[in-house]
Design a protein around this motif. Structure first.
Motif, mmCIF file in Angstrom:
data_model
loop_
_atom_site.group_PDB
_atom_site.id
_atom_site.type_symbol
_atom_site.label_atom_id
_atom_site.label_comp_id
_atom_site.label_asym_id
_atom_site.label_seq_id
_atom_site.Cartn_x
_atom_site.Cartn_y
_atom_site.Cartn_z
ATOM 1 N N ALA A 14 17.601 -74.052 -27.676
ATOM 2 C CA ALA A 14 18.902 -74.719 -27.704
ATOM 3 C C ALA A 14 18.679 -76.191 -28.018
ATOM 4 O O ALA A 14 18.200 -76.957 -27.175
ATOM 5 N N SER A 15 19.017 -76.592 -29.251
ATOM 6 C CA SER A 15 18.754 -77.963 -29.679
ATOM 7 C C SER A 15 19.522 -78.270 -30.957
ATOM 8 O O SER A 15 19.910 -77.367 -31.697
ATOM 9 N N GLN A 16 19.722 -79.575 -31.199
ATOM 10 C CA GLN A 16 20.265 -80.052 -32.468
ATOM 11 C C GLN A 16 19.265 -80.968 -33.170
ATOM 12 O O GLN A 16 19.599 -81.631 -34.147
ATOM 13 N N ASN A 39 22.853 -74.290 -31.208
ATOM 14 C CA ASN A 39 23.097 -75.729 -31.044
ATOM 15 C C ASN A 39 24.346 -76.037 -30.232
ATOM 16 O O ASN A 39 24.823 -77.169 -30.219
ATOM 17 N N ASN A 40 24.892 -75.012 -29.547
ATOM 18 C CA ASN A 40 26.050 -75.248 -28.695
ATOM 19 C C ASN A 40 26.083 -74.218 -27.573
ATOM 20 O O ASN A 40 25.395 -73.194 -27.623
ATOM 21 N N LYS A 41 26.890 -74.504 -26.563
ATOM 22 C CA LYS A 41 26.939 -73.675 -25.366
ATOM 23 C C LYS A 41 27.447 -72.263 -25.655
ATOM 24 O O LYS A 41 26.928 -71.281 -25.119
ATOM 25 N N THR A 42 28.459 -72.148 -26.511
ATOM 26 C CA THR A 42 29.031 -70.836 -26.818
ATOM 27 C C THR A 42 27.993 -69.916 -27.442
ATOM 28 O O THR A 42 27.843 -68.754 -27.042
ATOM 29 N N ASP A 43 27.253 -70.434 -28.418
ATOM 30 C CA ASP A 43 26.224 -69.622 -29.063
ATOM 31 C C ASP A 43 25.060 -69.342 -28.114
ATOM 32 O O ASP A 43 24.420 -68.290 -28.196
ATOM 33 N N PRO A 63 23.719 -84.033 -28.248
ATOM 34 C CA PRO A 63 24.894 -84.917 -28.250
ATOM 35 C C PRO A 63 26.200 -84.243 -27.848
ATOM 36 O O PRO A 63 27.058 -84.868 -27.219
ATOM 37 N N THR A 64 26.369 -82.965 -28.192
ATOM 38 C CA THR A 64 27.672 -82.319 -27.994
ATOM 39 C C THR A 64 27.796 -81.556 -26.682
ATOM 40 O O THR A 64 28.817 -80.913 -26.445
ATOM 41 N N MET A 65 26.776 -81.585 -25.831
ATOM 42 C CA MET A 65 26.908 -80.904 -24.543
ATOM 43 C C MET A 65 25.938 -81.487 -23.531
ATOM 44 O O MET A 65 24.944 -82.117 -23.883
ATOM 45 N N ASN A 66 26.245 -81.272 -22.261
ATOM 46 C CA ASN A 66 25.411 -81.749 -21.166
ATOM 47 C C ASN A 66 24.357 -80.690 -20.856
ATOM 48 O O ASN A 66 24.663 -79.635 -20.303
ATOM 49 N N ARG A 72 21.891 -75.789 -15.157
ATOM 50 C CA ARG A 72 22.352 -75.357 -13.831
ATOM 51 C C ARG A 72 23.143 -74.052 -13.926
ATOM 52 O O ARG A 72 22.942 -73.122 -13.138
ATOM 53 N N GLU A 73 24.035 -73.975 -14.908
ATOM 54 C CA GLU A 73 24.880 -72.788 -15.051
ATOM 55 C C GLU A 73 24.057 -71.541 -15.348
ATOM 56 O O GLU A 73 24.224 -70.501 -14.706
ATOM 57 N N PHE A 74 23.159 -71.632 -16.321
ATOM 58 C CA PHE A 74 22.390 -70.454 -16.721
ATOM 59 C C PHE A 74 21.361 -70.063 -15.667
ATOM 60 O O PHE A 74 21.085 -68.883 -15.461
ATOM 61 N N HIS A 75 20.784 -71.055 -14.991
ATOM 62 C CA HIS A 75 19.829 -70.748 -13.924
ATOM 63 C C HIS A 75 20.520 -69.987 -12.798
ATOM 64 O O HIS A 75 20.013 -68.976 -12.309
ATOM 65 N N ASN A 76 21.690 -70.461 -12.389
ATOM 66 C CA ASN A 76 22.405 -69.820 -11.288
ATOM 67 C C ASN A 76 23.003 -68.483 -11.699
ATOM 68 O O ASN A 76 23.088 -67.557 -10.888
#
Length: 252
Positions: A14-16, A39-43, A63-66, A72-76
């Motif tokens: 996951a990178s740009q 390169n984004n959360k949805t993908d 740049p486009t996401m935290n 944190r979201e994917f780990h949990n």
């Protein structure tokens, strides 16, 4: 030759950062790893379900996401092993990333041999606790899954690693993932003593370089959140480490 239990390791990137992506793909494909880049959360979410990677390589600077929120979201949600890649070796950033669920942290000027070694180590350690991607699709685990194996109870205390929750004397206790995992690991082996190095290896899941006092800090926080007298305690074994003690300490 790849030295692990899997025939092929699947890696989600996951990178740009085009330069880093190119370097990663070259390194990983040379070692016969399968890769998918997003390169984004949805993908990222979509490919976690369809590709079901063994590990996520996450760019700290997207740049486009935290990336920390994503980690944190994917780990949990599914317990996917995560290796964070950053522009610099900022200690605060490194500690924060590891605290919220990353399994390891490297800078983008990594040595390819070290990267492969770290990926192998992370995947090897996670083999007995593989990611559960069904949680991302909104489906429930199968009835055959043994969720009770990840829930430990003691008088007044319930530690549930399945949904990352802790109940103490009937109240829900908020805990960051690392604190909960440390408590669960200790409580899984009552009265067994672990050194700080062993706790770092088993709970943090990476070859820790630096001060082992991070374990002491987490133990202090756990004790503060679980006050009062109980039939169990997190005991210090002076000169050695810690244990989850289920019998009252004998007076000298």
């Amino acid at each position: 030759m790849i030295n692990h239990e899997f025939d092929i390791i699947r890696v989600l990137i996951a990178s740009q950062d085009d330069a880093m992506i190119k370097k990663l793909i070259l390194c990983l494909t040379e070692n016969a790893y399968e890769t998918v880049t997003v390169n984004n959360k949805t993908d990222a979410r979509k490919n976690l379900l369809s590709f079901q990677p063994h590990i996520l390589l996450l760019d700290r600077q997207i740049p486009t996401m935290n990336s920390l929120d994503l980690c944190r979201e994917f780990h949990n949600a599914c317990n996917i092993p995560i290796l964070m890649l950053s522009n610099d070796d900022n200690i605060v950033d490194k500690v924060l990333s590891l605290e919220i669920g990353c399994d390891d942290f490297m800078t983008k000027d990594f040595d390819s041999r070290e990267l492969i070694a770290r990926i192998r180590a992370i995947v090897r350690r996670s083999h007995s606790n593989m990611p559960d991607f069904s949680t991302l699709s909104g489906t429930s685990p199968s009835a055959d899954s043994d969720s009770s194996a990840k829930c430990i109870t003691f008088p007044g205390l319930v530690i549930n690693l399945t949904n990352y929750s802790v109940s103490y004397r009937g109240a829900t206790i908020e805990m960051p993932p690392r604190e909960l995992e440390l408590l669960y690991f200790l409580a899984s082996s009552p009265n067994q003593v672990f050194t700080r190095e062993q706790l770092l290896d088993h709970v943090w899941g990476y070859e820790y370089v630096g001060d082992t006092r991070t374990v002491d800090v987490h133990i202090k926080r756990l004790r503060a959140k679980l006050p009062g007298k109980n039939s169990w305690s997190i005991a210090t074994v002076w000169g050695v480490g810690y244990k989850f003690q289920t019998k009252p300490a004998k007076s000298e």
